[in-house]
Design a protein around this motif. Structure first.
Motif, mmCIF file in Angstrom:
data_model
loop_
_atom_site.group_PDB
_atom_site.id
_atom_site.type_symbol
_atom_site.label_atom_id
_atom_site.label_comp_id
_atom_site.label_asym_id
_atom_site.label_seq_id
_atom_site.Cartn_x
_atom_site.Cartn_y
_atom_site.Cartn_z
ATOM 1 N N SER A 47 -4.384 -17.936 -45.431
ATOM 2 C CA SER A 47 -2.959 -18.251 -45.505
ATOM 3 C C SER A 47 -2.337 -17.663 -46.761
ATOM 4 O O SER A 47 -1.231 -17.103 -46.726
ATOM 5 C CB SER A 47 -2.749 -19.772 -45.473
ATOM 6 N N MET A 48 -3.026 -17.773 -47.900
ATOM 7 C CA MET A 48 -2.504 -17.207 -49.139
ATOM 8 C C MET A 48 -2.368 -15.693 -49.025
ATOM 9 O O MET A 48 -1.352 -15.114 -49.432
ATOM 10 C CB MET A 48 -3.423 -17.576 -50.303
ATOM 11 N N ALA A 49 -3.398 -15.036 -48.457
ATOM 12 C CA ALA A 49 -3.345 -13.583 -48.314
ATOM 13 C C ALA A 49 -2.228 -13.160 -47.366
ATOM 14 O O ALA A 49 -1.642 -12.083 -47.519
ATOM 15 C CB ALA A 49 -4.687 -13.064 -47.811
ATOM 16 N N SER A 50 -1.927 -14.015 -46.385
ATOM 17 C CA SER A 50 -0.920 -13.679 -45.385
ATOM 18 C C SER A 50 0.503 -13.860 -45.898
ATOM 19 O O SER A 50 1.418 -13.128 -45.485
ATOM 20 C CB SER A 50 -1.125 -14.538 -44.131
ATOM 21 N N PHE A 51 0.709 -14.835 -46.789
ATOM 22 C CA PHE A 51 2.065 -15.175 -47.188
ATOM 23 C C PHE A 51 2.422 -14.833 -48.631
ATOM 24 O O PHE A 51 3.607 -14.705 -48.962
ATOM 25 C CB PHE A 51 2.302 -16.681 -46.967
ATOM 26 N N LEU A 52 1.432 -14.705 -49.500
ATOM 27 C CA LEU A 52 1.718 -14.438 -50.901
ATOM 28 C C LEU A 52 1.538 -12.960 -51.224
ATOM 29 O O LEU A 52 0.602 -12.317 -50.738
ATOM 30 C CB LEU A 52 0.799 -15.281 -51.803
ATOM 31 N N LYS A 53 2.408 -12.425 -52.055
ATOM 32 C CA LYS A 53 2.309 -11.039 -52.458
ATOM 33 C C LYS A 53 1.287 -10.887 -53.589
ATOM 34 O O LYS A 53 1.071 -11.804 -54.365
ATOM 35 C CB LYS A 53 3.673 -10.522 -52.926
ATOM 36 N N ALA A 66 -7.959 -20.073 -37.797
ATOM 37 C CA ALA A 66 -6.840 -20.957 -37.506
ATOM 38 C C ALA A 66 -6.752 -21.998 -38.612
ATOM 39 O O ALA A 66 -7.749 -22.310 -39.270
ATOM 40 C CB ALA A 66 -7.026 -21.640 -36.153
ATOM 41 N N ASN A 67 -5.577 -22.525 -38.837
ATOM 42 C CA ASN A 67 -5.413 -23.592 -39.813
ATOM 43 C C ASN A 67 -6.121 -24.838 -39.299
ATOM 44 O O ASN A 67 -5.938 -25.239 -38.152
ATOM 45 C CB ASN A 67 -3.929 -23.876 -40.038
ATOM 46 N N SER A 68 -6.946 -25.447 -40.133
ATOM 47 C CA SER A 68 -7.771 -26.562 -39.673
ATOM 48 C C SER A 68 -7.495 -27.849 -40.450
ATOM 49 O O SER A 68 -6.991 -27.827 -41.560
ATOM 50 C CB SER A 68 -9.257 -26.203 -39.802
ATOM 51 N N MET A 69 -7.825 -28.942 -39.815
ATOM 52 C CA MET A 69 -7.854 -30.284 -40.406
ATOM 53 C C MET A 69 -6.491 -30.933 -40.598
ATOM 54 O O MET A 69 -6.325 -32.124 -40.369
ATOM 55 C CB MET A 69 -8.631 -30.298 -41.730
ATOM 56 N N THR A 70 -5.512 -30.176 -41.090
ATOM 57 C CA THR A 70 -4.200 -30.757 -41.331
ATOM 58 C C THR A 70 -3.136 -29.666 -41.319
ATOM 59 O O THR A 70 -3.462 -28.481 -41.437
ATOM 60 C CB THR A 70 -4.175 -31.489 -42.687
ATOM 61 N N ALA A 71 -1.884 -30.048 -41.154
ATOM 62 C CA ALA A 71 -0.801 -29.066 -41.104
ATOM 63 C C ALA A 71 -0.661 -28.345 -42.438
ATOM 64 O O ALA A 71 -0.955 -28.902 -43.499
ATOM 65 C CB ALA A 71 0.512 -29.748 -40.738
ATOM 66 N N LEU A 72 -0.218 -27.091 -42.371
ATOM 67 C CA LEU A 72 0.013 -26.298 -43.575
ATOM 68 C C LEU A 72 1.476 -25.891 -43.605
ATOM 69 O O LEU A 72 2.036 -25.463 -42.595
ATOM 70 C CB LEU A 72 -0.886 -25.065 -43.584
ATOM 71 N N HIS A 73 2.091 -26.024 -44.791
ATOM 72 C CA HIS A 73 3.515 -25.728 -44.938
ATOM 73 C C HIS A 73 3.710 -24.579 -45.919
ATOM 74 O O HIS A 73 3.041 -24.498 -46.943
ATOM 75 C CB HIS A 73 4.266 -26.955 -45.462
ATOM 76 N N TYR A 74 4.633 -23.703 -45.570
ATOM 77 C CA TYR A 74 5.038 -22.636 -46.499
ATOM 78 C C TYR A 74 6.525 -22.409 -46.327
ATOM 79 O O TYR A 74 6.989 -21.978 -45.264
ATOM 80 C CB TYR A 74 4.272 -21.340 -46.233
ATOM 81 N N LEU A 118 -2.808 -13.365 -40.133
ATOM 82 C CA LEU A 118 -3.480 -12.573 -41.165
ATOM 83 C C LEU A 118 -3.079 -11.104 -41.126
ATOM 84 O O LEU A 118 -3.322 -10.355 -42.097
ATOM 85 C CB LEU A 118 -4.999 -12.707 -41.057
ATOM 86 N N GLU A 119 -2.430 -10.661 -40.031
ATOM 87 C CA GLU A 119 -1.959 -9.278 -39.978
ATOM 88 C C GLU A 119 -0.868 -9.007 -41.003
ATOM 89 O O GLU A 119 -0.557 -7.858 -41.295
ATOM 90 C CB GLU A 119 -1.442 -8.941 -38.573
ATOM 91 N N LYS A 120 -0.296 -10.066 -41.596
ATOM 92 C CA LYS A 120 0.715 -9.910 -42.631
ATOM 93 C C LYS A 120 0.106 -9.602 -43.998
ATOM 94 O O LYS A 120 0.823 -9.237 -44.933
ATOM 95 C CB LYS A 120 1.569 -11.183 -42.735
ATOM 96 N N ALA A 121 -1.203 -9.771 -44.114
ATOM 97 C CA ALA A 121 -1.870 -9.565 -45.400
ATOM 98 C C ALA A 121 -1.782 -8.107 -45.828
ATOM 99 O O ALA A 121 -1.754 -7.187 -45.000
ATOM 100 C CB ALA A 121 -3.326 -10.011 -45.326
ATOM 101 N N GLN A 122 -1.756 -7.886 -47.133
ATOM 102 C CA GLN A 122 -1.643 -6.533 -47.682
ATOM 103 C C GLN A 122 -2.991 -5.842 -47.828
ATOM 104 O O GLN A 122 -3.080 -4.621 -47.774
ATOM 105 C CB GLN A 122 -0.958 -6.592 -49.051
ATOM 106 N N GLY A 123 -4.053 -6.614 -48.037
ATOM 107 C CA GLY A 123 -5.349 -6.022 -48.340
ATOM 108 C C GLY A 123 -6.382 -6.229 -47.252
ATOM 109 O O GLY A 123 -6.135 -6.921 -46.254
ATOM 110 N N PRO A 124 -7.576 -5.665 -47.428
ATOM 111 C CA PRO A 124 -8.651 -5.753 -46.445
ATOM 112 C C PRO A 124 -9.385 -7.092 -46.513
ATOM 113 O O PRO A 124 -9.251 -7.858 -47.467
ATOM 114 C CB PRO A 124 -9.582 -4.608 -46.852
ATOM 115 N N PHE A 125 -10.195 -7.338 -45.466
ATOM 116 C CA PHE A 125 -10.967 -8.580 -45.365
ATOM 117 C C PHE A 125 -12.455 -8.273 -45.219
ATOM 118 O O PHE A 125 -12.844 -7.278 -44.613
ATOM 119 C CB PHE A 125 -10.527 -9.389 -44.140
#
Length: 228
Positions: A47-53, A66-74, A118-125
């Motif tokens: 999530s951080m890689a997908s949304f943070l620059k 997938a996001n697990s266990m609890t909802a994630l907000h951004y 995760l396709e929004k991420a800037q770097g490789p995995f």
């Protein structure tokens, strides 16, 4: 108070300046930042890689896409948690819980919204996968990530699978955690893994992770191979 675990919704909006704050540390050399996450920490890193620059490379060790266990907000967006069915939890002959089959399939339509973009991420995995993981379907999730990235015109991620390795692939020479009391559930959980194969996986994975980060964060540094 009941014995059921309690999760607070994750909000990564406050992490927006994390890359900039990390870059300001004197220990950081260069302008690149890498993330490494294990288990639940893996989907948080996704999530951080997908949304943070500013995230240059990301390593996931036996993690879900997938996001697990609890909802994630951004900001104004919310990614719901991937649903689960606790009735599918099994118990080994030794009395350890196995949660491999409790999670819903993120590819099925009702669960699509829990998938992390995760396709929004800037770097490789790099995905590190224990093929004897008894907590997550880690190899399945890694291939979902690969298919999704390629469908969006991105490079295929690096996926390294270790036969005989379980869920908890720690740094090398740590005792193999085949089973233990789960820190959140407070119950004995079976993580999987054959001790010898798991130990060797920890050594090799550590080398692979360092090589990956040095390649994408600082190509000038080499990694000395293990003498194990």
């Amino acid at each position: 108070m009941s014995g059921r675990p309690y999760y607070v919704d994750w909000d990564i909006s406050h992490m927006f300046k994390v890359p900039q704050n990390v870059l300001s540390l004197h220990q950081v050399k260069g302008a690149n930042i890498g993330l490494i996450g294990f288990s639940k920490g893996g989907d948080l890193c996704l999530s951080m890689a997908s949304f943070l620059k500013g995230i240059t490379a990301t390593v996931l060790v036996n993690s879900c896409v997938a996001n697990s266990m609890t909802a994630l907000h951004y900001k104004e967006m919310t990614i719901p948690s991937l649903g689960s069915d606790l009735s599918k939890c099994t118990v080994t002959e030794s009395g350890f819980l196995e949660s491999l089959h409790i999670w819903n399939n993120p590819l099925e339509k009702p669960n699509h919204q829990s998938l992390i973009p995760l396709e929004k991420a800037q770097g490789p995995f790099l995905f590190i996968v224990g093929k004897d993981d008894h907590n997550w379907k880690s190899e399945f999730y890694a291939h979902i990530a690969s298919d999704r990235l390629q469908a969006h015109g991105k490079d295929r991620p690096q996926i390294i699978c270790y036969p005989g390795a379980g869920h908890c692939i720690d740094p090398p020479y740590f005792p193999a955690r085949i089973a233990s009391v789960h820190p959140v559930l407070g119950l004995p959980v079976f993580y999987g893994g054959e001790p010898r194969a798991h130990g060797r996986a920890q050594v090799d994975a550590w080398q692979q992770i360092q090589t990956f980060f040095h390649k994408h964060l600082d190509a000038k540094i080499s990694v000395k191979p293990s003498k194990l």
